[in-house]
Design a protein around this motif. Structure first.
Motif, PDB file in Angstrom:
ATOM      1  N   UNK A 185       0.577  -0.766  -0.064  1.00 64.40           N
ATOM      2  CA  UNK A 185       0.434   0.030  -0.144  1.00 64.40           C
ATOM      3  C   UNK A 185       1.039   1.305   0.366  1.00 64.40           C
ATOM      4  N   UNK A 186       1.927   1.474   0.587  1.00 64.25           N
ATOM      5  CA  UNK A 186       3.012   2.315   0.854  1.00 64.25           C
ATOM      6  C   UNK A 186       3.135   2.749  -0.726  1.00 64.25           C
ATOM      7  N   UNK A 187       3.956   1.584  -1.582  1.00 63.65           N
ATOM      8  CA  UNK A 187       4.125   1.705  -2.553  1.00 63.65           C
ATOM      9  C   UNK A 187       3.018   2.216  -3.763  1.00 63.65           C
ATOM     10  N   UNK A 188       2.138   1.619  -3.260  1.00 58.50           N
ATOM     11  CA  UNK A 188       1.455   2.490  -4.444  1.00 58.50           C
ATOM     12  C   UNK A 188       0.626   3.594  -4.152  1.00 58.50           C
ATOM     13  N   UNK A 189       1.148   4.243  -2.535  1.00 59.12           N
ATOM     14  CA  UNK A 189       0.515   5.707  -2.851  1.00 59.12           C
ATOM     15  C   UNK A 189       1.735   6.260  -2.772  1.00 59.12           C
ATOM     16  N   UNK A 190       2.719   5.897  -2.971  1.00 59.88           N
ATOM     17  CA  UNK A 190       4.215   6.972  -3.043  1.00 59.88           C
ATOM     18  C   UNK A 190       3.803   6.863  -4.727  1.00 59.88           C
ATOM     19  N   UNK A 191       3.914   5.297  -5.382  1.00 59.59           N
ATOM     20  CA  UNK A 191       3.166   6.094  -7.275  1.00 59.59           C
ATOM     21  C   UNK A 191       2.092   6.575  -7.703  1.00 59.59           C
ATOM     22  N   UNK A 192       1.451   6.846  -6.674  1.00 56.37           N
ATOM     23  CA  UNK A 192       0.207   8.157  -7.186  1.00 56.37           C
ATOM     24  C   UNK A 192       1.289   9.641  -6.717  1.00 56.37           C
ATOM     25  N   UNK A 193       1.419   9.491  -5.706  1.00 58.05           N
ATOM     26  CA  UNK A 193       2.135  10.856  -5.627  1.00 58.05           C
ATOM     27  C   UNK A 193       2.879  11.408  -6.697  1.00 58.05           C
ATOM     28  N   UNK A 194       3.848  10.116  -7.275  1.00 56.55           N
ATOM     29  CA  UNK A 194       4.719  10.699  -7.758  1.00 56.55           C
ATOM     30  C   UNK A 194       4.522  10.460  -9.188  1.00 56.55           C
ATOM     31  N   UNK A 195       3.394  10.583  -9.587  1.00 54.71           N
ATOM     32  CA  UNK A 195       2.388  10.482 -10.844  1.00 54.71           C
ATOM     33  C   UNK A 195       1.284  11.405 -10.635  1.00 54.71           C
ATOM     34  N   UNK A 196       1.118  12.750  -9.609  1.00 51.75           N
ATOM     35  CA  UNK A 196       1.173  13.965  -9.793  1.00 51.75           C
ATOM     36  C   UNK A 196      -0.707  13.918  -8.875  1.00 51.75           C
ATOM     37  N   UNK A 197      -1.025  12.554  -8.196  1.00 55.29           N
ATOM     38  CA  UNK A 197      -2.038  12.441  -7.077  1.00 55.29           C
ATOM     39  C   UNK A 197      -1.915  12.721  -5.947  1.00 55.29           C
ATOM     40  N   UNK A 198      -2.996  13.525  -5.303  1.00 53.29           N
ATOM     41  CA  UNK A 198      -2.478  13.942  -3.873  1.00 53.29           C
ATOM     42  C   UNK A 198      -4.130  13.989  -3.000  1.00 53.29           C
ATOM     43  N   UNK A 199      -5.067  13.823  -3.918  1.00 53.48           N
ATOM     44  CA  UNK A 199      -6.875  13.391  -3.635  1.00 53.48           C
ATOM     45  C   UNK A 199      -6.816  12.203  -3.646  1.00 53.48           C
ATOM     46  N   UNK A 200      -6.745  10.898  -2.203  1.00 52.38           N
ATOM     47  CA  UNK A 200      -6.714   9.649  -2.025  1.00 52.38           C
ATOM     48  C   UNK A 200      -7.569   8.895  -1.838  1.00 52.38           C
ATOM     49  N   UNK A 201      -8.558   8.494  -2.486  1.00 49.99           N
ATOM     50  CA  UNK A 201     -10.090   8.309  -1.705  1.00 49.99           C
ATOM     51  C   UNK A 201      -9.954   6.674  -1.116  1.00 49.99           C
ATOM     52  N   UNK A 202     -10.497   5.661  -0.224  1.00 45.33           N
ATOM     53  CA  UNK A 202     -10.757   4.621  -0.061  1.00 45.33           C
ATOM     54  C   UNK A 202     -12.070   3.944  -0.308  1.00 45.33           C
ATOM     55  N   UNK A 203     -11.957   2.273  -1.219  1.00 45.48           N
ATOM     56  CA  UNK A 203     -13.699   2.016  -1.197  1.00 45.48           C
ATOM     57  C   UNK A 203     -13.038   0.502  -0.506  1.00 45.48           C
ATOM     58  N   UNK A 204     -13.545   0.332   0.875  1.00 45.68           N
ATOM     59  CA  UNK A 204     -13.447  -0.954   1.877  1.00 45.68           C
ATOM     60  C   UNK A 204     -14.992  -1.537   1.106  1.00 45.68           C
ATOM     61  N   UNK A 205     -14.226  -3.036   1.779  1.00 44.25           N
ATOM     62  CA  UNK A 205     -15.871  -4.131   1.767  1.00 44.25           C
ATOM     63  C   UNK A 205     -15.764  -3.880   3.161  1.00 44.25           C
ATOM     64  N   UNK A 206     -16.248  -3.711   4.404  1.00 47.52           N
ATOM     65  CA  UNK A 206     -16.685  -3.614   5.637  1.00 47.52           C
ATOM     66  C   UNK A 206     -16.780  -2.110   6.066  1.00 47.52           C
ATOM     67  N   UNK A 207     -17.735  -2.358   7.429  1.00 44.50           N
ATOM     68  CA  UNK A 207     -18.043  -0.597   7.521  1.00 44.50           C
ATOM     69  C   UNK A 207     -17.209  -0.799   9.218  1.00 44.50           C
ATOM     70  N   UNK A 208     -16.641  -1.994   9.843  1.00 45.68           N
ATOM     71  CA  UNK A 208     -15.836  -2.101  10.194  1.00 45.68           C
ATOM     72  C   UNK A 208     -13.553  -1.646   9.693  1.00 45.68           C
ATOM     73  N   UNK A 209     -13.772  -0.573  10.069  1.00 47.19           N
ATOM     74  CA  UNK A 209     -12.611  -0.208   9.426  1.00 47.19           C
ATOM     75  C   UNK A 209     -11.291  -1.780   9.489  1.00 47.19           C
ATOM     76  N   UNK A 210     -10.872  -2.216   8.014  1.00 49.98           N
ATOM     77  CA  UNK A 210     -10.427  -3.227   7.834  1.00 49.98           C
ATOM     78  C   UNK A 210      -8.929  -2.980   7.712  1.00 49.98           C
ATOM     79  N   UNK A 211      -7.828  -3.973   8.062  1.00 47.48           N
ATOM     80  CA  UNK A 211      -5.718  -3.207   8.061  1.00 47.48           C
ATOM     81  C   UNK A 211      -5.932  -2.788   7.190  1.00 47.48           C
ATOM     82  N   UNK A 212      -6.840  -2.659   5.666  1.00 45.85           N
ATOM     83  CA  UNK A 212      -6.230  -1.764   4.685  1.00 45.85           C
ATOM     84  C   UNK A 212      -6.347  -0.171   4.772  1.00 45.85           C
ATOM     85  N   UNK A 213      -7.496  -0.278   4.929  1.00 48.42           N
ATOM     86  CA  UNK A 213      -8.007   0.875   5.105  1.00 48.42           C
ATOM     87  C   UNK A 213      -7.516   1.695   6.437  1.00 48.42           C
ATOM     88  N   UNK A 214      -7.028   0.834   7.436  1.00 50.96           N
ATOM     89  CA  UNK A 214      -6.248   1.482   8.417  1.00 50.96           C
ATOM     90  C   UNK A 214      -4.773   1.780   8.235  1.00 50.96           C
TER      91      UNK A 214
END
Length: 329
Positions: free
Chosen positions: A165-194
């Motif tokens: 996930x860090x590599x993905x965020x680093x890649x998005x920042x490097x390609x000019x993205x700064x407003x990153x949303x997330x779609x999770x699969x459950x109301x309780x925040x998953x480890x991925x969302x955390x």
């Protein structure tokens, strides 16, 4: 005995005052062992909490070792890919695999798990650390996938999502993205969302409650999530989906709304499934090596069947994801 030292057939033989061959014959109900001797061996094995080498039992009984693979929903293509790899790795050892799809009904799932546990030498799968499954797995050597490393009852393969996930965020920042949303699969925040939240705070990137959505982890859930995201957080220029199934659905949803990917919004999935290469644009994904995961699981099954007992640290492994950059981000 040390808590981490497995009881061996030799320990049972010494306690019962017989040879190891007699222990093997007694525990496998073979002839030439008297009822009194068999009773003494069984009692010694029980007192020592002896766990037989199931692979060796299979050889004695003239049958192959069988592994049960437990999944939550075969409609998710992640599980067929994992099943294919695990079956291939097991086959290299001459083992077979029995598949158990738990489904969404807890009572049905429990009956299915009980039935499979009674037919196999070991179990591998997701969701096996949940309390409702403990009874079914009490006497079956088990490898828990994506479980906590502090398990004292099972072998565990923990999945560390942060590097990917860090590599993905680093890649998005490097390609000019700064407003990153997330779609999770459950109301309780998953480890991925955390992890997503933590990284946005670390990098000082935009975050608000509107940047997070929850949707079923299905293709249709992704289609609807794409429409909701454009309404709820129209400034988002990238989105991380809980898994590739959701992400592929979002690609379809954005296409229907004439939203360009990655021109208007970048899309990143998690799992690295083959379906990500079958869509346009091809999906950028945080990928797990299912072949390595399956190979590690089979190694741990072999260790359990050879008598290595939890909580031995040799039964605890960690795997990580890596970013696979394609066209969607």
């Amino acid at each position: 005995m040390s808590a981490t030292k497995a009881v061996t057939i030799n320990d049972v033989a010494r306690a019962a005052g017989v040879s190891r061959q007699t222990v093997t014959r007694a525990l496998n109900n073979m002839p030439e062992v008297s009822a009194a001797t068999r009773e003494r061996v069984v009692a010694a094995a029980g007192a020592l909490n002896y766990r037989p080498n199931r692979a060796a039992q299979g050889l004695v009984r003239g049958r192959e070792t069988t592994v049960g693979l437990v999944v939550s929903d075969l409609r998710n293509p992640y599980y067929p890919e994992l099943a294919s790899e695990l079956t291939r790795k097991a086959g290299l050892r001459g083992w077979s695999v029995v598949l158990c799809d738990l489904g969404s009904d807890v009572d049905v799932a429990r009956r299915r798990l009980d039935a499979v546990a009674g037919r196999v030498d070991a179990m591998v799968g997701h969701l096996l650390a949940a309390g409702e499954w403990r009874g079914a797995l009490a006497n079956t050597p088990t490898v828990v996938l994506d479980g906590p490393l502090d398990s004292e009852k099972h072998a565990v393969i923990a999945i560390d999502y942060e590097p990917g996930i860090r590599a993905a965020v680093d890649h998005l920042r490097a390609t000019g993205h700064s407003h990153i949303a997330m779609v999770d699969a459950g109301r309780t925040p998953s480890i991925r969302r955390q992890i997503y939240r933590r990284l946005l705070r670390e990098y000082g990137l935009h975050w608000s409650p509107d940047s997070e959505l929850v949707a079923p982890d299905t293709n249709d859930g992704g289609v609807r999530a794409a429409a909701r995201l454009r309404e709820q957080d129209p400034e988002a220029d990238a989105v991380l989906a809980f898994n590739d199934v959701l992400a592929v659905g979002m690609l379809k949803g954005f296409a229907r709304a004439h939203v360009s990917v990655p021109g208007d919004i970048a899309v990143v999935g998690i799992d690295g499934l083959d379906i990500g290469t079958l869509v346009t644009p091809e999906l950028t994904s945080i990928a797990i090596d299912t072949a390595k995961l399956a190979d590690t699981a089979i190694e741990l099954v072999a260790a359990l069947l050879d008598g290595v007992a939890p909580p031995d640290e040799r039964l605890h492994r960690i795997v990580t994801h890596t970013l696979t950059v394609r066209e969607s981000a």
